[in-house]
Design an enzyme around this catalytic site. Structure first.
Site, PDB file in Angstrom:
ATOM      1  N   ASP A  80      57.045  12.095  79.604  1.00 22.36           N
ATOM      2  CA  ASP A  80      56.406  12.417  81.068  1.00 22.36           C
ATOM      3  C   ASP A  80      57.450  11.846  82.151  1.00 22.36           C
ATOM      4  O   ASP A  80      58.143  10.960  81.910  1.00 22.36           O
ATOM      5  CB  ASP A  80      55.072  11.292  81.147  1.00 22.36           C
TER       6      ASP A  80
ATOM      7  N   GLU B  47      44.793  34.857  80.966  1.00 20.77           N
ATOM      8  CA  GLU B  47      43.246  34.853  80.492  1.00 20.77           C
ATOM      9  C   GLU B  47      42.100  35.208  81.461  1.00 20.77           C
ATOM     10  O   GLU B  47      41.099  35.391  81.146  1.00 20.77           O
ATOM     11  CB  GLU B  47      42.959  33.517  79.992  1.00 20.77           C
TER      12      GLU B  47
ATOM     13  N   ILE C 262      44.219  12.237  80.444  1.00 23.20           N
ATOM     14  CA  ILE C 262      43.978  13.063  79.193  1.00 23.20           C
ATOM     15  C   ILE C 262      44.921  12.987  78.234  1.00 23.20           C
ATOM     16  O   ILE C 262      44.474  12.326  76.820  1.00 23.20           O
ATOM     17  CB  ILE C 262      43.752  14.556  79.529  1.00 23.20           C
TER      18      ILE C 262
ATOM     19  N   PRO D 268      50.480  19.581  84.037  1.00 27.32           N
ATOM     20  CA  PRO D 268      49.653  20.617  84.871  1.00 27.32           C
ATOM     21  C   PRO D 268      50.672  21.909  85.100  1.00 27.32           C
ATOM     22  O   PRO D 268      51.970  21.974  84.534  1.00 27.32           O
ATOM     23  CB  PRO D 268      50.009  19.973  86.322  1.00 27.32           C
TER      24      PRO D 268
ATOM     25  N   HIS E 212      39.137  28.388  76.615  1.00 32.86           N
ATOM     26  CA  HIS E 212      39.212  27.638  77.656  1.00 32.86           C
ATOM     27  C   HIS E 212      37.799  26.789  77.701  1.00 32.86           C
ATOM     28  O   HIS E 212      37.177  26.649  78.489  1.00 32.86           O
ATOM     29  CB  HIS E 212      39.401  28.419  79.039  1.00 32.86           C
TER      30      HIS E 212
ATOM     31  N   ASP F  74      43.954  26.872  73.669  1.00 27.84           N
ATOM     32  CA  ASP F  74      42.660  26.940  74.433  1.00 27.84           C
ATOM     33  C   ASP F  74      42.865  27.563  75.747  1.00 27.84           C
ATOM     34  O   ASP F  74      41.796  27.974  76.593  1.00 27.84           O
ATOM     35  CB  ASP F  74      42.249  25.615  74.436  1.00 27.84           C
TER      36      ASP F  74
ATOM     37  N   THR G 106      45.817  22.430  75.468  1.00 29.78           N
ATOM     38  CA  THR G 106      44.472  22.595  75.903  1.00 29.78           C
ATOM     39  C   THR G 106      44.710  22.366  77.512  1.00 29.78           C
ATOM     40  O   THR G 106      43.763  21.931  78.132  1.00 29.78           O
ATOM     41  CB  THR G 106      43.634  21.424  75.444  1.00 29.78           C
ATOM     42  N   ALA G 107      45.934  22.516  77.889  1.00 29.36           N
ATOM     43  CA  ALA G 107      46.277  22.397  79.512  1.00 29.36           C
ATOM     44  C   ALA G 107      46.411  23.651  80.278  1.00 29.36           C
ATOM     45  O   ALA G 107      45.223  23.950  80.666  1.00 29.36           O
ATOM     46  CB  ALA G 107      47.640  21.479  79.553  1.00 29.36           C
ATOM     47  N   ARG G 108      47.518  24.443  80.347  1.00 36.79           N
ATOM     48  CA  ARG G 108      47.508  25.483  81.173  1.00 36.79           C
ATOM     49  C   ARG G 108      48.362  26.659  80.173  1.00 36.79           C
ATOM     50  O   ARG G 108      49.545  26.190  79.712  1.00 36.79           O
ATOM     51  CB  ARG G 108      48.470  25.224  82.348  1.00 36.79           C
TER      52      ARG G 108
END
Length: 335
Positions: free
Chosen positions: A177, A266, A158, A209, A298, A261, A235-237
């Protein structure tokens, strides 16, 4: 083969039906409810696999019942797995499979689109229009993306696709990364730390993650390294961002805006019709009401392609494991 599927949503019905049509040898019992202490009673002897996608915590008793009724495979219709008790599954000898790649394009397009929406001040322009203010002025004079630096944290499938979208639009793209990818270097230049990336970036998109190491990666201290015009995209976690620290940074004008997101807590709200007056989470309410936050529940993954892949790959992973095949999507819990 006999499988049981929980959390079936209206938007998944077509994908579930198409899989059933392709595999009539599988009996698939389908329930719309979450797997809870009440609904675990649906699990009876004879089931060999369970298929779920659930944010709400699954009770320990439900895991133990899986073992008792003979379930051999737990298949998650998701890429993330931090919401499941993998240690207990390991102890019970239940194998685990998920869908690590279902459509990188879905989430990357969503991240890119919403970042560009804020980057070009469309939110401010719309606010002006709603009050009849059609003037050209400094507050809505934006900067073109080719003049900006975009930071990508997490350069897997992604993250790489998101980097490519920004790169193709003319942005300078950098990345971080702990496991750098040679493939990603076609679209970005790696930096040596998260802090270095934050200091340079006008837009940051998160694609890592939820792990202990990444918990509240973006906190008060890290926001202090940010540019005042930073747009943060998550938009991950939800647990990657300390939401209170984010809101404070926005209020103090340390950063410009955020696309959120995923929210850390949530679970009680996602995929439900909620009376806003009954929400008691003050931080969540503050997030929803903030005029510099573009919040979505989400939904970044939510395309027809992604839905079909999530359903088909999850169920088929369980089927293939039971047939003794090697399944790439299986997470080896005994290693």
């Amino acid at each position: 083969m006999k499988f049981i599927l929980f959390n079936a949503r209206e938007d998944e019905k077509a994908a579930i039906a198409s899989y059933q049509k392709e595999h009539p040898e599988i009996t698939l019992d389908i329930y719309s409810e979450d797997l809870t202490e009440e609904t675990m009673a649906y699990m009876k002897k004879g089931y060999e696999a369970i298929i779920v996608t659930q944010v709400v915590e699954i009770p320990e008793a439900a895991y133990r019942l899986m073992k008792e009724v003979g379930i051999k495979v737990f298949a998650a219709r998701s890429a993330g797995f931090d919401m499941y008790n993998l240690q207990l599954l390991k102890e019970l000898g239940i194998r685990f499979t998920r869908v690590p790649v279902y459509s990188p394009f879905a989430i990357s397009e969503f991240a890119f689109t919403n970042a560009m929406y804020l980057s070009r001040d469309v939110d401010l322009i719309q606010n002006n229009v709603e009050t009849g203010d059609f003037r050209l002025k400094e507050s809505i004079t934006s900067t073109e993306i080719r003049k900006k630096t975009v930071g990508i944290i997490g350069t897997g499938n992604i993250g790489r696709q998101t980097a490519q979208l920004f790169k193709n639009s003319g942005a300078n793209v950098i990345g971080y990364d702990i496991y750098p990818s040679k493939v990603a270097e076609d679209f970005l230049t790696y930096v040596s730390s998260v802090e270095e990336l934050v200091e340079q970036s006008d837009i940051i998109s998160l694609h890592v993650p939820a792990t202990k190491e990444n918990y509240h990666l973006f906190n008060k201290e890290l926001f202090e390294h940010a540019k005042k015009n930073l747009i943060l995209v998550n938009t991950a976690r939800g647990s990657l961002v300390d939401t209170t620290a984010l809101l404070d940074a926005l209020d103090n004008q340390q950063i410009r805006a955020a696309v959120i997101d995923t929210y850390e807590f949530e679970g009680p709200y996602i995929n439900k019709k909620v009376d806003l007056e009954e929400i008691t989470d003050e931080v969540f309410l503050r997030l929803l009401k903030h005029d510099r936050v573009l919040y979505s529940p989400h939904v970044a993954f939510h395309t027809h392609t992604a839905l079909e892949n999530l359903v088909h790959i999850a169920i088929d992973g369980a089927r293939r494991i039971l047939l003794g095949e090697e399944v790439e999507e299986e997470l080896k819990l005994d290693e």
